[in-house]
Design an enzyme around this catalytic site. Structure first.
Site, short mmCIF file in Angstrom:
data_model
loop_
_atom_site.label_atom_id
_atom_site.label_comp_id
_atom_site.label_asym_id
_atom_site.label_seq_id
_atom_site.Cartn_x
_atom_site.Cartn_y
_atom_site.Cartn_z
N CYS A 1 2.58 -0.83 11.00
CA CYS A 1 1.84 0.11 10.39
C CYS A 1 2.09 1.71 10.76
O CYS A 1 2.31 2.25 12.08
CB CYS A 1 0.52 0.04 10.83
SG CYS A 1 -0.70 1.34 10.15
N CYS B 1 -0.46 3.77 12.65
CA CYS B 1 -0.97 3.48 14.08
C CYS B 1 -0.29 4.48 15.08
O CYS B 1 0.60 4.95 14.74
CB CYS B 1 -0.80 2.04 14.42
SG CYS B 1 -1.94 0.76 13.92
N HIS C 1 -6.41 0.09 13.93
CA HIS C 1 -5.93 -0.38 12.60
C HIS C 1 -7.04 -1.15 11.95
O HIS C 1 -7.08 -1.23 10.67
CB HIS C 1 -4.86 -1.02 13.18
CG HIS C 1 -4.03 -1.62 11.82
ND1 HIS C 1 -3.10 -0.90 10.91
CD2 HIS C 1 -4.02 -2.91 11.31
CE1 HIS C 1 -2.82 -1.32 10.03
NE2 HIS C 1 -3.06 -2.58 10.26
N ASN D 1 -9.04 6.57 -0.89
CA ASN D 1 -8.95 5.41 -1.83
C ASN D 1 -9.06 4.07 -0.65
O ASN D 1 -8.37 4.07 0.19
CB ASN D 1 -7.49 5.41 -2.36
CG ASN D 1 -7.56 6.46 -3.36
OD1 ASN D 1 -8.38 6.75 -3.80
ND2 ASN D 1 -6.06 6.89 -3.39
N SER E 1 -2.49 -0.48 0.13
CA SER E 1 -2.08 -1.57 0.68
C SER E 1 -2.23 -1.66 2.30
O SER E 1 -2.43 -2.46 3.09
CB SER E 1 -0.54 -2.01 0.43
OG SER E 1 0.03 -0.62 0.53
N HIS F 1 -5.45 0.46 7.42
CA HIS F 1 -5.60 1.58 8.37
C HIS F 1 -6.54 2.63 7.80
O HIS F 1 -6.15 3.25 6.96
CB HIS F 1 -4.29 2.14 9.00
CG HIS F 1 -4.47 3.02 10.43
ND1 HIS F 1 -4.04 2.56 11.44
CD2 HIS F 1 -5.28 4.03 10.78
CE1 HIS F 1 -4.46 3.11 12.71
NE2 HIS F 1 -5.12 4.00 12.07
N HIS G 1 -8.17 5.69 6.57
CA HIS G 1 -7.29 7.07 6.48
C HIS G 1 -8.03 7.48 5.12
O HIS G 1 -8.13 6.87 4.10
CB HIS G 1 -5.80 7.13 6.53
CG HIS G 1 -5.32 6.39 5.47
ND1 HIS G 1 -5.28 5.14 5.27
CD2 HIS G 1 -4.61 6.85 4.19
CE1 HIS G 1 -4.67 4.62 4.26
NE2 HIS G 1 -4.20 6.04 3.72
N GLN H 1 -6.85 11.26 2.41
CA GLN H 1 -5.76 12.11 2.10
C GLN H 1 -6.61 13.54 1.69
O GLN H 1 -7.63 13.70 1.03
CB GLN H 1 -4.91 11.62 0.90
CG GLN H 1 -4.56 10.21 1.04
CD GLN H 1 -3.38 9.78 0.04
OE1 GLN H 1 -2.65 10.64 -0.16
NE2 GLN H 1 -3.63 8.76 -0.69
ZN LIG Z 1 -2.43 0.89 11.76
#
Ligand SMILES: [Zn+2]
Ligand SMILES: [Zn+2]
Length: 343
Positions: A45, A48, A108, A148, A156, A159, A161, A163
């Site tokens: 990832c 991570c 994650h 999103n 996809s 994790h 997050h 933007q």
């Molecule tokens: Zn991750």
């Protein structure tokens, strides 16, 4: 069954509510869905802690929130100059801006929903800082923060997050809301979003969560089945203007909404979640009321709301569900996350 057109005052457009068209409401059975169990750390990832990203840089071994400049930015301060000027009525210019990624947690396997309240508050603090810092820059007219979430909206990497797009223009939806809010204020002396909150409180049927200074509701004019607005009750042009007490209350209401979303089908609930904040173009935006909008793409666990003829072709939404009915579904759900109730 609701079958009518409702006026969207922030967008100044009609929404067709055609709930008589939908199948019977979903029965509420637990979805027998294969739940992927994610590891706390994924070696492949790029978000991570400690892992390399496509730029060749590696993430620090962060233990809270981690913000970095997007390695594949849509806008950048060093975006290429325009070599061939456009002809006649066409225009072009460099894609100037700053694009960042905010990792909510080193874990994650968590989502925004599963973060503890203090972590959500800390994240809201990071959003305040990003808005203030980026908005301050003369080349930045607007800061769009959004998450999103889920395969259904094309994400996809699970994790957790979001933007940040700090652009040299104001995104269309915000520009629209700025104009309608300003016009309403000039015409009436009142803040449009305050009137919306008042109307929702008076009606009461569509409120999902509320405390001292924050409120969440499915608006009367919702375009998506589970569209929820989360807002402070006081008018602030941006999240950066909110007090620590307001941030705490906001985090609390936000968390309740997120948990209800996940509990709805006992699965991580996909959505597009933009923060609607005033432009940072130096204008007077005192009538703009910061809020978060959730645009969930699903109507049922396996049923996408397809944007088609009316939405893409015509530009107005046709909703197949009634906001009151969808609000009742969310209200009935427990405020403890389903993963916590399963032993
Ligand atoms: Zn991750
Ligand atoms: Zn909005």
């Amino acid at each position: 069954m609701t079958w009518e057109e409702r006026w969207h005052p922030l967008r100044e457009e009609w929404v067709v509510i055609a709930a008589h068209r939908q199948d019977r409401p979903w029965s509420g059975d637990t979805l027998k869905r294969e739940q992927k169990t994610l590891p706390e750390y994924a070696p492949d990832c790029y978000l991570c802690p400690g892992n390399p990203r496509v730029s060749g840089r590696s993430n620090p071994k962060y233990d809270q929130i981690f913000v970095f400049d997007n390695d594949h930015p849509s806008v950048a301060l060093d975006a290429p100059q325009i070599e061939q000027p456009a002809a006649d009525i066409y225009k072009s210019r460099p894609a100037t801006g700053i694009a960042r990624v905010v990792c909510y947690s080193p874990r994650h396997d968590l989502t925004l929903t599963e973060l503890e309240l203090p972590q959500i508050e800390r994240l809201l603090g990071t959003w305040q800082e990003q808005y203030a810092e980026l908005g301050e820059r003369p080349e930045i007219e607007h800061v769009l923060i959004f998450e999103n979430k889920g395969d259904a909206v094309g994400v996809s990497n699970p994790h957790p997050h979001c933007q940040v797009y700090a652009n040299n223009f104001v995104f269309r939806t915000i520009e629209n809301e700025v104009q309608t809010s300003k016009k309403y204020f000039i015409d009436t002396g009142d803040v449009l979003f305050q009137e919306i909150i008042r109307a929702e409180q008076q009606d009461g049927r569509r409120i999902i969560a509320e405390n001292d200074s924050a409120i969440a509701f499915i608006p009367y004019f919702a375009r998506y089945a589970y569209e929820v607005f989360v807002a402070p009750k006081e008018t602030h042009p941006s999240i950066a203007a909110m007090s620590p007490k307001e941030v705490g209350d906001f985090a609390d209401v936000l968390k309740s909404v997120l948990v209800k979303f996940d509990n709805l089908w006992q699965m991580p609930f996909p959505y597009v979640m933009p923060l609607h904040q005033a432009p940072t173009d130096g204008g007077d935006h005192s009538s703009f009321h910061f809020h978060i909008e959730f645009h969930p793409p699903l109507r049922k666990p396996n049923l996408l709301k397809y944007l088609a003829g009316p939405e893409i072709g015509g530009g107005n939404f046709l909703s197949d569900t009634s906001p009151e009915e969808k609000a009742t579904e969310l209200q009935a759900l427990p405020s403890i996350h389903y993963k916590e109730t399963k032993g």
